[in-house]
Design a protein around this motif. Sequence first.
Motif, PDB file in Angstrom:
ATOM      1  N   ARG A  74     -63.640 -47.510  49.208  1.00  0.00           N
ATOM      2  CA  ARG A  74     -63.751 -46.086  49.543  1.00  0.00           C
ATOM      3  C   ARG A  74     -65.191 -45.629  49.533  1.00  0.00           C
ATOM      4  O   ARG A  74     -65.652 -44.976  50.474  1.00  0.00           O
ATOM      5  CB  ARG A  74     -62.916 -45.263  48.550  1.00  0.00           C
ATOM      6  N   GLU A 106     -67.139 -51.335  58.336  1.00  0.00           N
ATOM      7  CA  GLU A 106     -65.891 -51.669  59.027  1.00  0.00           C
ATOM      8  C   GLU A 106     -64.953 -52.456  58.119  1.00  0.00           C
ATOM      9  O   GLU A 106     -63.732 -52.250  58.133  1.00  0.00           O
ATOM     10  CB  GLU A 106     -66.203 -52.472  60.295  1.00  0.00           C
ATOM     11  N   GLU A 109     -63.221 -50.158  55.650  1.00  0.00           N
ATOM     12  CA  GLU A 109     -62.148 -49.412  56.316  1.00  0.00           C
ATOM     13  C   GLU A 109     -60.912 -50.289  56.486  1.00  0.00           C
ATOM     14  O   GLU A 109     -59.778 -49.840  56.261  1.00  0.00           O
ATOM     15  CB  GLU A 109     -62.628 -48.909  57.679  1.00  0.00           C
ATOM     16  N   LEU A 110     -61.109 -51.538  56.884  1.00  0.00           N
ATOM     17  CA  LEU A 110     -59.965 -52.432  57.072  1.00  0.00           C
ATOM     18  C   LEU A 110     -59.244 -52.681  55.743  1.00  0.00           C
ATOM     19  O   LEU A 110     -58.001 -52.657  55.689  1.00  0.00           O
ATOM     20  CB  LEU A 110     -60.419 -53.751  57.681  1.00  0.00           C
ATOM     21  N   LEU A 112     -59.090 -50.754  53.199  1.00  0.00           N
ATOM     22  CA  LEU A 112     -58.350 -49.535  52.866  1.00  0.00           C
ATOM     23  C   LEU A 112     -57.087 -49.415  53.712  1.00  0.00           C
ATOM     24  O   LEU A 112     -56.009 -49.088  53.199  1.00  0.00           O
ATOM     25  CB  LEU A 112     -59.247 -48.308  53.082  1.00  0.00           C
ATOM     26  N   ASP A 113     -57.206 -49.687  54.997  1.00  0.00           N
ATOM     27  CA  ASP A 113     -56.075 -49.514  55.915  1.00  0.00           C
ATOM     28  C   ASP A 113     -54.986 -50.562  55.695  1.00  0.00           C
ATOM     29  O   ASP A 113     -53.795 -50.242  55.735  1.00  0.00           O
ATOM     30  CB  ASP A 113     -56.555 -49.580  57.372  1.00  0.00           C
ATOM     31  N   VAL A 114     -55.388 -51.808  55.490  1.00  0.00           N
ATOM     32  CA  VAL A 114     -54.422 -52.907  55.442  1.00  0.00           C
ATOM     33  C   VAL A 114     -53.868 -53.126  54.036  1.00  0.00           C
ATOM     34  O   VAL A 114     -52.664 -53.380  53.861  1.00  0.00           O
ATOM     35  CB  VAL A 114     -55.061 -54.202  55.984  1.00  0.00           C
ATOM     36  N   GLY A 116     -54.690 -51.015  51.211  1.00  0.00           N
ATOM     37  CA  GLY A 116     -54.825 -49.853  50.336  1.00  0.00           C
ATOM     38  C   GLY A 116     -55.992 -49.962  49.369  1.00  0.00           C
ATOM     39  O   GLY A 116     -55.974 -49.385  48.281  1.00  0.00           O
TER      40      GLY A 116
END
Length: 222
Positions: A74, A106, A109-110, A112-114, A116
């Motif tokens: 984050r 990047e 972000e991945l 976090l997205d994939v 958590g």
Amino acid sequence: MSSRVSAAARRTTDALLAECGRTYAAEAGIRLRDTPQPLYQLLALSHLLSARIRASVAVAAAQALFAHGMRTPRRMAEATWQQRVDALGEGGYRRYDERTSTQLGEGAELILDVWGGDLRRLRREADGDGEKLREGLQRVPGIGPAGADIFVREVQAVWPETGPWIGAKGIQGAERIGLPTSPDRLAEVARGRDGAAFAAALVRVALDQDLAATVRERARTD
């Protein structure tokens, strides 16, 4: 250590660990535990170490990123591209700083997205399958085969199912100081030792001929 391991190999292993038995995570100040923050820090460090740049510079760059608060996916994602570039430059990581800044953003972000923000979810997905774990790690921008291998080599301290793992660079180090070069034989040599520290020490002697010579000399004289 197994009785199959020679006395010479025992002496060499003792000398190796005494001279340089420290993981790169420890050098970077990461208190590695099976919790999200240090696992992410290890992945960021693995990313930096995988570039064609001195390990000491990669470690210094990781320390600078963490000192500027970029210790979690984050916080890495929330930092600006320039803030990441500046921290990398502060650590001396200038040759690849702009591309690496983009990849770190990047990658955060991945994660976090994939997952958590928690790489333990990737561990659960892999379910003890080393290849699946490496494939998952390589989904992260900037993490290729070398970066995945570094992460696995160091994380075996807290994810024991990933070990024993030496890797190609560690095998080069084993050859340089006269230890066996087959993964199975090296696993025997490392039995009962800190596997992550042993593997990192082999990498260190692969990268530093003078250190390898010091280890060989210490093994002869101790």
